[in-house]
Design an enzyme around this catalytic site. Structure first.
Site, mmCIF file in Angstrom:
data_model
loop_
_atom_site.group_PDB
_atom_site.id
_atom_site.type_symbol
_atom_site.label_atom_id
_atom_site.label_comp_id
_atom_site.label_asym_id
_atom_site.label_seq_id
_atom_site.Cartn_x
_atom_site.Cartn_y
_atom_site.Cartn_z
ATOM 1 N N GLY A 1 48.479 -12.092 -45.601
ATOM 2 C CA GLY A 1 48.633 -13.416 -46.196
ATOM 3 C C GLY A 1 49.086 -14.480 -45.213
ATOM 4 O O GLY A 1 49.406 -15.595 -45.613
ATOM 5 N N LEU A 2 49.111 -14.149 -43.920
ATOM 6 C CA LEU A 2 49.537 -15.137 -42.923
ATOM 7 C C LEU A 2 48.350 -15.788 -42.204
ATOM 8 O O LEU A 2 48.527 -16.512 -41.236
ATOM 9 C CB LEU A 2 50.490 -14.502 -41.906
ATOM 10 C CG LEU A 2 51.900 -14.225 -42.443
ATOM 11 C CD1 LEU A 2 52.675 -13.332 -41.496
ATOM 12 C CD2 LEU A 2 52.676 -15.515 -42.656
ATOM 13 N N GLY A 3 47.159 -15.502 -42.697
ATOM 14 C CA GLY A 3 45.987 -16.188 -42.155
ATOM 15 C C GLY A 3 45.553 -15.691 -40.791
ATOM 16 O O GLY A 3 44.992 -16.457 -39.996
ATOM 17 N N ASP B 1 43.046 -21.692 -46.291
ATOM 18 C CA ASP B 1 43.496 -21.119 -45.019
ATOM 19 C C ASP B 1 42.938 -21.900 -43.824
ATOM 20 O O ASP B 1 43.690 -22.328 -42.941
ATOM 21 C CB ASP B 1 43.050 -19.655 -44.894
ATOM 22 C CG ASP B 1 43.943 -18.712 -45.677
ATOM 23 O OD1 ASP B 1 44.586 -19.175 -46.633
ATOM 24 O OD2 ASP B 1 43.994 -17.515 -45.332
HETATM 25 O O1 PMV Z 1 45.933 -13.832 -48.963
HETATM 26 P P1 PMV Z 1 45.794 -15.211 -48.403
HETATM 27 O O2 PMV Z 1 47.047 -15.809 -47.866
HETATM 28 O O3 PMV Z 1 44.618 -15.391 -47.493
HETATM 29 O O4 PMV Z 1 45.581 -16.204 -49.603
HETATM 30 C C1 PMV Z 1 44.628 -16.080 -50.561
HETATM 31 C C2 PMV Z 1 44.767 -17.243 -51.472
HETATM 32 C C3 PMV Z 1 43.990 -17.104 -52.747
HETATM 33 O O5 PMV Z 1 44.270 -18.261 -53.504
HETATM 34 C C4 PMV Z 1 44.436 -15.891 -53.517
HETATM 35 C C5 PMV Z 1 42.494 -16.994 -52.481
HETATM 36 C C6 PMV Z 1 41.861 -18.258 -51.942
HETATM 37 O O6 PMV Z 1 40.715 -18.158 -51.490
HETATM 38 O O7 PMV Z 1 42.477 -19.330 -52.000
#
Ligand code: PMV
Length: 314
Positions: free
Chosen positions: A106-108, A153
């Site tokens: 989730g940190l890209g 992201d």
């Molecule tokens: O898992 P991450 O930090 O790449 O975030 C995904 C974010 C979502 O809203 C779940 C999916 C999206 O495409 O925005």
């Protein structure tokens, strides 16, 4: 040699609901970054070196869905005066990628690599590239391995500023009124965002009215949160994080590990805590005063965090 780097990111508010058109807030995390060096030497070919993933290969041997190769293939024709990669002026090119951003958490991490590749190649070939263009190139790469990402992201990492993001709308950056200390606690469990997004879609398909109501509530929290960040109402921001986390739990994207970290942070005096990103694993975030941050960090470790990053926003 030319180099470029790109930060990691965290989503502060609005993950998942952002896929359905609601606003989300995200910020860059400069404590972790992806770095790319481009060099030309005598010899032939375009070589990609990514020691972190044991990759050393000529571009032509890599499949279309290899993310670094995809970023290079997207960028080179745009930044070269000639689109012909076999052009005689084109000597051996080495693109070296390293990153301190934990993967699939989730940190890209993947997006930061794409952004750094795009920026390094543009700089190497003296192509003046806008943030919008960097963002759109990185988005095309994200699509290769994420399906239909919302675009948050690539936008926050390319602009490297706090972002109020609505899918399909021009990105809005905003000022943070008072610096915020955010702790990022890593469950250590890789989290496939694609699966969590697909599960939320199934919920939505089964009862659109109900879930669109939940997503709208998340959107409302995001709008209030932006205001609270601009005006420096930190305590309010913490409560909004807790509320957003509750709605994410309803969407079934939390996990036992995330719950333990969120509870540990709150018990240690964090003003608010929530999962961040796709969920089911990956990272959570907690808001704390600067003075309280070390205690919250200890509590996160005690609750099972494999890594804790403390970052300041604004
Ligand atoms: O898992 P991450 O930090 O790449 O975030 C995904 C974010 C979502 O809203 C779940 C999916 C999206 O495409 O925005």
């Amino acid at each position: 040699m030319t180099s470029a780097s790109a930060p990691g990111k965290i989503i502060l508010f609005g993950e998942h609901a952002v896929v359905y058109g609601q606003p989300a807030l995200a910020v860059p995390v400069s404590e972790v970054h992806a770095d790319v060096e481009v060099s030309t030497e005598s010899g032939e070919g375009i070589w990609i070196s990514a020691p972190d993933i044991d990759l050393y290969a000529e571009l032509g041997t890599l499949p279309p869905d290899q993310p670094i190769a995809a970023a290079v293939r997207r960028t080179l024709p745009a930044v070269l005066k000639t689109g012909d990669l076999t052009h005689p002026t084109f000597r051996r090119l080495t693109i070296k990628v390293t990153s301190s951003i934990p993967r699939a958490s989730g940190l890209g991490s993947g997006t930061a690599v794409s952004v750094a590749v795009v920026r390094a190649l543009a700089a190497h070939f003296h192509y003046p590239i806008s943030d919008e263009e960097v963002s759109s190139f990185a988005y095309e790469v994200d699509k290769v391995h994420h399906g239909t990402p919302s675009g948050i992201d690539n936008t926050v990492i390319a602009f490297a500023r706090p972002l109020f993001f609505v899918r399909g709308a021009p990105p809005e950056t905003f000022r943070v009124g008072r610096p915020l200390t955010i702790l990022i606690g890593d469950t250590g469990k890789p989290a496939p965002t694609r699966d969590a997004v697909a599960d939320v879609r199934r919920l939505w398909e089964a009862d659109k009215e109900k879930w669109e109501g939940v997503f709208a509530d998340v959107g409302e929290i995001g709008r209030h949160a932006r205001k609270a960040m601009e005006t420096g109402e930190t305590a309010r921001l913490g409560r909004l994080m807790d509320e957003n986390h509750d709605l994410l739990r309803q969407m079934t994207v939390s996990s036992d590990e995330l719950e333990r970290l969120v509870a540990g942070a709150r018990a240690a005096g964090a003003m608010g805590a929530k999962l961040s990103g796709g969920g089911r694993g990956g990272n959570m975030i907690a808001l704390a005063t600067r003075e309280r941050a070390p205690r919250v960090s200890d509590a996160l470790h005690a609750a099972g965090a494999k890594n804790v990053i403390i970052t300041t926003i604004g």
